[in-house]
Motif scaffolding. Sequence first.
Motif, PDB file in Angstrom:
ATOM      1  N   GLU A   1       0.870  -1.186   0.000  1.00  0.00           N
ATOM      2  CA  GLU A   1       0.000   0.000   0.000  1.00  0.00           C
ATOM      3  C   GLU A   1       0.900   1.228   0.000  1.00  0.00           C
ATOM      4  N   GLY A   2       0.600   2.161  -0.898  1.00  0.00           N
ATOM      5  CA  GLY A   2       1.398   3.385  -0.937  1.00  0.00           C
ATOM      6  C   GLY A   2       1.192   4.222   0.323  1.00  0.00           C
ATOM      7  N   LEU A   3       2.112   5.159   0.550  1.00  0.00           N
ATOM      8  CA  LEU A   3       1.976   6.055   1.711  1.00  0.00           C
ATOM      9  C   LEU A   3       0.964   7.153   1.402  1.00  0.00           C
ATOM     10  N   PRO A   4       0.059   7.451   2.307  1.00  0.00           N
ATOM     11  CA  PRO A   4      -0.834   8.604   2.102  1.00  0.00           C
ATOM     12  C   PRO A   4       0.014   9.881   2.004  1.00  0.00           C
ATOM     13  N   PRO A   5      -0.431  10.892   1.221  1.00  0.00           N
ATOM     14  CA  PRO A   5       0.395  12.080   0.985  1.00  0.00           C
ATOM     15  C   PRO A   5       0.932  12.726   2.264  1.00  0.00           C
ATOM     16  N   ALA A   6       0.109  12.827   3.304  1.00  0.00           N
ATOM     17  CA  ALA A   6       0.558  13.508   4.525  1.00  0.00           C
ATOM     18  C   ALA A   6       1.706  12.723   5.166  1.00  0.00           C
ATOM     19  N   GLU A   7       1.610  11.393   5.149  1.00  0.00           N
ATOM     20  CA  GLU A   7       2.670  10.575   5.756  1.00  0.00           C
ATOM     21  C   GLU A   7       3.940  10.616   4.896  1.00  0.00           C
ATOM     22  N   LEU A   8       3.727  10.616   3.578  1.00  0.00           N
ATOM     23  CA  LEU A   8       4.894  10.700   2.690  1.00  0.00           C
ATOM     24  C   LEU A   8       5.643  12.005   2.950  1.00  0.00           C
ATOM     25  N   LYS A   9       4.879  13.091   3.070  1.00  0.00           N
ATOM     26  CA  LYS A   9       5.487  14.405   3.370  1.00  0.00           C
ATOM     27  C   LYS A   9       6.288  14.344   4.656  1.00  0.00           C
ATOM     28  N   ALA A  10       5.659  13.802   5.702  1.00  0.00           N
ATOM     29  CA  ALA A  10       6.312  13.779   7.023  1.00  0.00           C
ATOM     30  C   ALA A  10       7.588  12.942   6.970  1.00  0.00           C
ATOM     31  N   ARG A  11       7.511  11.785   6.309  1.00  0.00           N
ATOM     32  CA  ARG A  11       8.680  10.882   6.318  1.00  0.00           C
ATOM     33  C   ARG A  11       9.784  11.349   5.378  1.00  0.00           C
ATOM     34  N   LEU A  12       9.436  12.210   4.407  1.00  0.00           N
ATOM     35  CA  LEU A  12      10.454  12.731   3.482  1.00  0.00           C
ATOM     36  C   LEU A  12      11.182  13.957   4.041  1.00  0.00           C
ATOM     37  N   ALA A  13      10.636  14.531   5.115  1.00  0.00           N
ATOM     38  CA  ALA A  13      11.134  15.833   5.591  1.00  0.00           C
ATOM     39  C   ALA A  13      12.643  15.826   5.865  1.00  0.00           C
ATOM     40  N   ASP A  14      13.195  14.684   6.331  1.00  0.00           N
ATOM     41  CA  ASP A  14      14.631  14.663   6.653  1.00  0.00           C
ATOM     42  C   ASP A  14      15.422  13.747   5.709  1.00  0.00           C
ATOM     43  N   LYS A  15      14.843  13.394   4.550  1.00  0.00           N
ATOM     44  CA  LYS A  15      15.495  12.411   3.683  1.00  0.00           C
ATOM     45  C   LYS A  15      16.260  13.068   2.526  1.00  0.00           C
ATOM     46  N   ALA A  16      17.404  12.429   2.185  1.00  0.00           N
ATOM     47  CA  ALA A  16      18.188  12.899   1.040  1.00  0.00           C
ATOM     48  C   ALA A  16      17.844  12.119  -0.227  1.00  0.00           C
ATOM     49  N   GLY A  17      17.298  10.904  -0.036  1.00  0.00           N
ATOM     50  CA  GLY A  17      17.009  10.078  -1.209  1.00  0.00           C
ATOM     51  C   GLY A  17      15.683   9.361  -1.090  1.00  0.00           C
TER      52      GLY A  17
END
Length: 324
Positions: A32-48
Amino acid sequence: MKPKILITRHFFPELVSRLQMYFEVDNHGSNEGLPPAELKARLADKAGLLLSVADPLPADIIAAAPHLRAACNVGVGYNNIDVAACTKAGIAVTNTPDVLTETTADLAWALLMSVARRLPMAERWLREGQWGAWRYDLWLGTDVHDATLGIIGMGRIGQAVARRAMGFGMKTIYHNRTRLAGEMEAKYQASWVTKDTLLREADFVLLLLPYSPTVHHYIGEAELRLMKPTAHLVNVARGGIVDDAALITALRERRLCGAGVDVFEGEPKFNPDFLTLDNVVLTPHIGSASKQARMAMGMRAVDNLIAALTGERPRDCVNPEVLQ
Ligand code: DGY
């Protein structure tokens, strides 16, 4: 400290363990893909980011990922990613060409053969115990050999399909924005024609063009009306290239003999009226779904991500201007 990356889906464990050698990995690991809000939150500190073609990466999510430097798609198509927004933000976008070419051509061919000879329908009928007697006109299909194949989108996969068509003694015509060089046309025994000529003349129309908003509903009611009532349409490209409602109507009214459809508007949801038709073969976006191709695609995306975050040039960057 290792750079942080996010993996959006369940991919083979070999991909994850290789990435863990280089990065601190946040692995969603689900189908199951990540819901947009969760994707945003989890990407906040990611480089890749390692993502699938089913994961949208629009401008608002990109804007919420200030550290992101690479978004690596496991797939050759990348219309799920707002590449312009990535370029503006200095994020390299990569895809996985070549490694799925032959596999996707195989599936295109399988769908074409299946619908021409009505294999799934005949098989279902047999399983239902309906085979009472030999019949002269039992499950009559359409010949593939010697027929005219029309390929729309004569890139790598289109050319791999044209090669297969030579073995079946087919006449191949194609339509593409840019015409192939003379020696390539000779190699594939394929002739360039206009879109309308292709639709009028082909017994099998195969769609292999990449999706972009300019080709939304590239095949709609008007185009379907140009096709012969004996013709078949096969779409292994992307949902949205065909107006699915118009296709369903054409198939129902027998203005078109049959269709093979691997990609749908709004997938994984699709127009339920497809299920009411007995002249369509439906598959769930499995063009590149062989074990070998999916491993090769995954590893190619992993290589791209490692390169992008370790100062190398990723092999498959679709916006190389960010690498300057
Ligand atoms: C691709 O690579 O674009 C395919 O559609 C994914 O299977």
